[in-house]
Write a protein that holds these residues in place. Structure first.
Motif, PDB file in Angstrom:
ATOM      1  N   ILE A 130       0.857  -1.185   0.000  1.00 35.18           N
ATOM      2  CA  ILE A 130       0.000   0.000   0.000  1.00 35.18           C
ATOM      3  C   ILE A 130       0.894   1.236   0.000  1.00 35.18           C
ATOM      4  N   VAL A 131       0.601   2.171  -0.880  1.00 34.01           N
ATOM      5  CA  VAL A 131       1.393   3.407  -0.927  1.00 34.01           C
ATOM      6  C   VAL A 131       0.484   4.591  -0.559  1.00 34.01           C
ATOM      7  N   TYR A 132       0.874   5.277   0.479  1.00 29.87           N
ATOM      8  CA  TYR A 132       0.110   6.455   0.912  1.00 29.87           C
ATOM      9  C   TYR A 132       0.823   7.707   0.443  1.00 29.87           C
ATOM     10  N   LYS A 133       0.037   8.677   0.024  1.00 33.16           N
ATOM     11  CA  LYS A 133       0.663   9.934  -0.400  1.00 33.16           C
ATOM     12  C   LYS A 133      -0.202  11.112   0.029  1.00 33.16           C
ATOM     13  N   ASP A 134       0.423  11.994   0.796  1.00 33.46           N
ATOM     14  CA  ASP A 134      -0.246  13.252   1.139  1.00 33.46           C
ATOM     15  C   ASP A 134      -0.050  14.184  -0.051  1.00 33.46           C
ATOM     16  N   MET A 135      -1.145  14.506  -0.737  1.00 28.60           N
ATOM     17  CA  MET A 135      -1.014  15.207  -2.007  1.00 28.60           C
ATOM     18  C   MET A 135      -0.583  16.664  -1.857  1.00 28.60           C
ATOM     19  N   LEU A 136      -0.712  17.225  -0.641  1.00 22.88           N
ATOM     20  CA  LEU A 136      -0.302  18.622  -0.449  1.00 22.88           C
ATOM     21  C   LEU A 136       1.162  18.713  -0.057  1.00 22.88           C
TER      22      LEU A 136
END
Lengths: 424, 244, 389
Positions: B207-213
């Motif tokens: 699973i790859v999490y990314k905070d887009m800001l």
């Protein structure tokens, strides 16, 4: 002849003692005032330098861009060799390592679980190295309200408002919970050695000061430092030297395009300090000028008075056949002697007083209800090279000028009149 | 950290729909993803601005409410334990021998510089309890056919007002999830990859999490072994276990 | 009166010596007045700026609000009802809603305070009138310092993320419609102003506020549910800074005054020494020793009167000039977080002038008196002969 005059000065208190005292006092006051102005005007600058900017400061380029956010993930690696290199290349400065950080302080109950917790900002400074200058720089000794300075690893200081809010006293333990340099969770236990108060509402409500070795371990920052401030050993900020230093240092890293390469900035480059420095310098110069003027006038007057005191003596000497020119010359020599003696003594007294106030400081706590971080209660004088001549030269010169003016009367009046004025 | 990831996964996998089609789909997903309990060994890689680092951990969890994780590496974090129980979170650190409770605004902080907040990992409500779901369309995602579903909050106390989820039409597992602000601004994106069959069920193991800001390359969570429906002693989910 | 006239004549008769003393004393006088005037001027300006831009005539805080703890904002808000609502309607109170937010200018991350303010308000100097929504965008107003640190210009858009009352994330772009300049750094640094109604709607806090700013005409009353903080409390940091400055300046002019008084002291010693025959004559003519002492003391203290006159001669034009143009101040002074204008206009209060005059005259009189005490020990016969005693 000087020996003769000197004897006269020593033996005849009336013509020497008071003038010498006046010159001495005047010069001492001037030296002291000069030190005071230099110290007081430089104080906010030095405060800022002490706590934050240094006289110059080395950070990584990336850290420097956002240094207000204390981005320790961008801190300088290899800080220890860098500091050694700085010490070696620029021995005129005292180079220190610091880490500013933010985190959470958690106080345990008897079971070791969370009793209370609150956010803090922190300074990691060198508390334990022999000869560390940081304790003085942070004025920790005077800031202590309860307890004592940390004396061994694992001890820390917390600010008083924070301590009272969480009912913590020296000897209690707490856990610092923060973020390591690479983003991990940081934990470290500390004992509260003492509580401190800096007088700034923002800081006093939640700050911790600990030794950098402890914090490095806590934050996984071995060999790293957020900031490496440098302080001129011989006193305050010197813009010319700092500029040369900065240019020299940064040139070495010009070719290095790494955004984590070290970069040096001056105190002047930080937060609009430039204008403040300029104004402080101008203000100081004006103040000192006014005071030196005032002192010169006072001493001129003293010289004049010293000469006037002796009109009767001149009468006798003229009557005894001494030449006017000779009398006048001896008068000038005496003025020079008294001026020199007074100025030497005055400069010494002034310097000692300044030095005392530089080391001990004058606690203005009674005059101010409370200090702030930017406005310390303890005002210190500062001795600069100028202090050695700022009083001395006008001291001697004014004395001679006063005597010279008073002595003109010798020529103006004829012998008989002068003699009569004496009326022995 | 692992633990949060697990919770998020659990969260993802507990999808239930309201709209007829959506509900059916989410039910299937739920059946596929949920288990009485599980034990996961995983590694998490946080891609920082300057460097990346990887942590490994073992996590025991029961439903969505209880979980206990223990860090295995790196050395600095070894022995650190986290317990989530009844909506509360405790962290134990062996170096200080302290149990610290994470609460209040601290829950809103990013966990270890990752793209997840503590709060993200604390969310334990089922999707169908807090969102209204509907299928927008079918869409190809990385060579798999997916249902693109739109979830809109039906309760107030929720961090993300709406979500988009891509569900594999064949295996009924989520492949991508996007979290949105009220205004429609994309805040976070989660990609689920390396789908494998474990104990007879399809399961995404990366699973790859990314905070887009935020700048950076996100946080990667990889499950190295998963065991479903094991015997987990109850004491594991207690504060006493933290200190052991 | 005779003593006075005689003293004056004697003093003027001494010529250069007198004028040297007088000029130094006048320096001290002018510097003291000027320095105090500058601090008072700063104090008045700083206070009135802070009151105008930030604190108003006091503030009513939500009981949980803590201005130094941004985390308190999460809970520190309440609906403005009852008496407070009435006062808001009458423009006696200005409701402000404050919430923590994160701004993302050019991909950087900045923690900011999002402040809701009524665009039509007239209680604070913040130019909120420019916060008129246009084209459905959220208008934002920021200060110059904020603009500089975030690299924002008028017309720029910046993404702001916040959480509503339930903790739900929301993020929108706001448009910087205006950049204001204020001497009060705390209303500027890390602050973003948007219309109150929009912030209330964005956060789901309809009609709510964190604090209420009192207008100048509102006399402080208790308002249920809100804690009144008076100006004294709100300006504590500023007052302390001024006090600190005053303490430091006192040393400065005490040193200067001491120097001037030293000159007078020296003159007096010489007078008593040189003019023994004169003293003897006075006594022989029937003056008591006390009268002679008074004569000499008056003579010495008269230096101060002459200094006042001389000081006024050059001091008044100088101060008028400075008051016209002001004294430029370094920008960085606002690092201390207290208000400071770019130019300070000194303010000379009557009380300060009178006390300075008294200080100079009294201290001059005291140092004039001491050397004359010798007179009381003189024997008139010896004095008349001019014999050293």
């Amino acid at each position: 002849m000087i020996k003769f005059l000197f004897k006269g000065i020593l033996n005849d208190k009336s013509r020497s003692l008071l003038p010498a005292i006046v010159v001495g006092l005047g010069v001492a006051l001037t030296v002291l005032l000069h030190g005071w102005i230099t110290g007081a005007l430089g104080d906010s600058i030095e405060m800022n330098a002490s706590f934050n900017s240094g006289h110059v400061k080395v950070m990584s380029r990336a850290y420097a861009r956002d240094d207000a956010q204390m981005p320790n993930d961008l801190a300088l690696l290899g800080a220890d060799p860098l500091v050694s290199k700085l010490k070696n290349d620029y021995p005129d400065l005292d180079w220190v390592r610091r880490i500013r950080f933010s985190g959470l302080i958690d106080f345990p109950d008897e079971k070791g679980e969370t009793r209370a917790q609150g956010p803090v900002i922190g300074w990691a400074i060198d508390l334990f190295s022999p000869g560390s200058t940081e304790i003085v720089r942070f004025k920790l000794q005077g800031a202590i309200l309860n307890g004592k300075l940390p004396s061994k690893p694992g001890e820390a200081l917390i600010t008083s408002d924070f301590a009272s809010k969480f009912k913590v006293k020296p000897g209690d333990s707490f856990t610092l919970f923060g973020t390591t340099m690479d983003g991990g969770m940081a934990f470290r236990n500390f004992i509260v050695a003492g509580t401190v108060r800096f007088g700034s509402s923002v800081v006093d409500r939640g700050a911790v000061i600990a030794d950098i070795t402890d914090i490095r371990k806590a934050l996984g920052m071995e060999d790293a430092a957020g900031e490496i401030p440098g302080y001129f050993k011989d006193g305050g900020y010197n813009d010319t030297k700092a500029t040369a230093l900065m240019n020299d240092f940064n040139k070495k890293y010009q070719a290095d395009k790494d955004e984590y390469a070290p970069e040096m900035i001056r105190l002047r480059d930080q937060g609009g300090m430039a204008e403040y420095l300029d104004i402080a310098n101008a203000m100081g110069a004006i103040m000192v000028f006014v005071f030196v003027m005032a002192m010169s006038i006072v001493l001129w007057n003293a010289g004049l008075l010293g000469g006037l005191r002796r009109y009767s003596e001149f009468g006798i000497r003229l009557a005894l056949g001494e030449e006017k020119k000779h009398i006048y010359r001896t008068l000038l020599y005496e003025g020079l002697l008294i001026g020199t003696i007074g100025s030497v003594v005055g400069t010494l007294v002034g310097l000692s007083a300044s030095y005392y106030l530089q080391v001990v400081g004058l606690d203005m706590g009674d005059m101010m209800q409370r200090s702030t971080l930017m406005m310390p209660t303890l005002v210190r004088t500062r001795i600069t090279p100028a202090a050695f001549y700022i009083g001395f030269i006008p001291g001697v010169f004014s004395m001679v000028l006063g005597n010279a003016l008073a002595g003109i009367a010798i020529y103006k009046r004829n012998t008989a009149q002068l003699f009569k004025e004496l009326e022995v | 950290m692992k633990k949060h990831s697990l919770i998020i996964i659990a969260f993802l996998f507990s999808i239930h729909g309201f709209a007829q089609d959506a509900k059916t789909i989410l039910d299937k997903v739920d059946r596929n993803m949920s288990s009485k309990n599980r034990i996961v060994e995983s590694s998490m890689t946080i891609h920082g601005k300057r460097s990346s680092r990887t942590l490994t951990s073992k996590t025991w969890s029961e439903g969505f409410e209880k979980s206990f994780s223990q860090y295995l590496s790196p050395a600095a974090d070894k022995g650190t334990k986290m317990l989530k129980l009844e909506g509360q979170l405790w962290i134990y650190s062996p170096s200080t021998d302290r149990i610290i409770q994470i609460s209040g605004h601290l829950l809103r902080q990013s966990v270890m510089g990752s793209d997840l907040s503590y709060e993200d990992m604390m969310e334990d409500r089922k999707l169908n309890d807090v969102y209204n779901a509907k299928v927008i369309r079918e869409e190809k995602l990385n060579d798999r056919n997916t249902f693109l579903m739109q979830l809109t909050a039906k309760v107030e106390n929720i961090a993300y007002y709406s979500q988009k989820i891509w569900i594999d039409t064949e295996r009924f597992i989520p492949l991508q999830q996007e979290l949105y602000a009220k205004s429609g601004q994309l805040l976070k994106r989660t990609e689920l990859k390396d789908v494998k069959q474990i104990q007879g069920r399809w399961f995404p193991t990366t699973i790859v999490y990314k905070d887009m800001l935020k700048q950076g390359n996100g946080t990667e969570f990889r499950m190295n072994s998963i065991l479903f429906d094991q015997k987990i002693p109850e004491y594991i989910f207690s504060k006493a276990a933290l200190k052991q | 009166m005779l003593a006075f006239k005689l003293a004056f004549k004697n003093l003027i008769g001494a010529g250069l010596r007198t004028w040297l003393n007088v000029s130094v004393l006048s320096f001290a006088f002018v510097v003291i007045v000027f320095y105090n005037g500058m601090l008072d001027g700063w104090n008045r300006q700083g206070r009135s700026d802070t009151v105008a831009w930030e604190t108003g005539n006091g503030q009513y805080w939500h009981p949980l609000y803590d201005r130094y703890d941004p985390f308190s904002l999460q809970d520190a808000h309440a609906t403005v009802t009852g008496e407070a609502a009435k006062l808001v309607k009458e423009n006696q109170l200005l409701p402000m809603l404050i919430t923590q937010a994160t701004a993302y200018p050019q991909g950087r991350l900045l923690n900011v305070m999002l402040k809701g303010i009524d665009p039509n308000q007239e209680i604070l100097s913040i130019p909120s009138a420019s916060l008129k929504p246009q084209n459905g965008e959220i208008p934002a107003l920021i200060g110059k310092r904020m603009a500089e640190s975030a690299h924002l210009k008028k017309g720029d858009h910046v993404l702001v993320r916040w959480r509503d009352v339930n903790g739900t994330f929301d993020a929108r772009e706001v448009q910087v419609v205006d950049i204001f300049k204020s001497n009060v750094p705390t209303v500027d640094v890390s602050q973003v102003y948007i219309p109150l109604s929009i912030l209330q709607e964005m956060t789901g806090m309809k009609d709510e506020a964190t604090l209420l700013v009192a207008s100048a005409t509102l006399s402080s009353t208790q308002i249920k549910g809100w804690t009144f903080k008076d100006t004294k409390f709100l300006l504590k940091d500023f007052d302390e800074m001024i006090n600190a400055k005053k303490g430091g300046s006192r040393i400065l002019y005490l040193l200067l005054l001491t120097l001037a008084l030293l000159a007078i002291f020296d003159t007096q010693v010489l007078s008593v020494f040189r003019r023994q025959k004169e003293i003897g004559t006075y006594i022989a003519l029937g003056m008591t020793r006390l009268q002679v002492i008074r004569l000499f003391t008056v003579e010495g203290s008269m230096h101060s009167l002459l200094a006042l006159i001389l000081g006024s001669l050059y001091g008044i034009p100088l101060m008028l000039f400075i008051n016209k143009y002001g004294i430029p101040m370094p920008k960085s002074a606002d690092q201390a977080g207290v208000a400071i204008s770019e130019r300070i206009f000194p303010f000379y209060s009557l009380g300060m002038l009178v006390s300075t005059i008294l200080l100079v005259v009294i201290s001059a009189t005291i140092v004039s008196y001491f050397p004359t005490r010798r007179i009381s020990k003189m024997r008139p016969t010896d004095a008349l002969k001019g014999k050293m005693q």
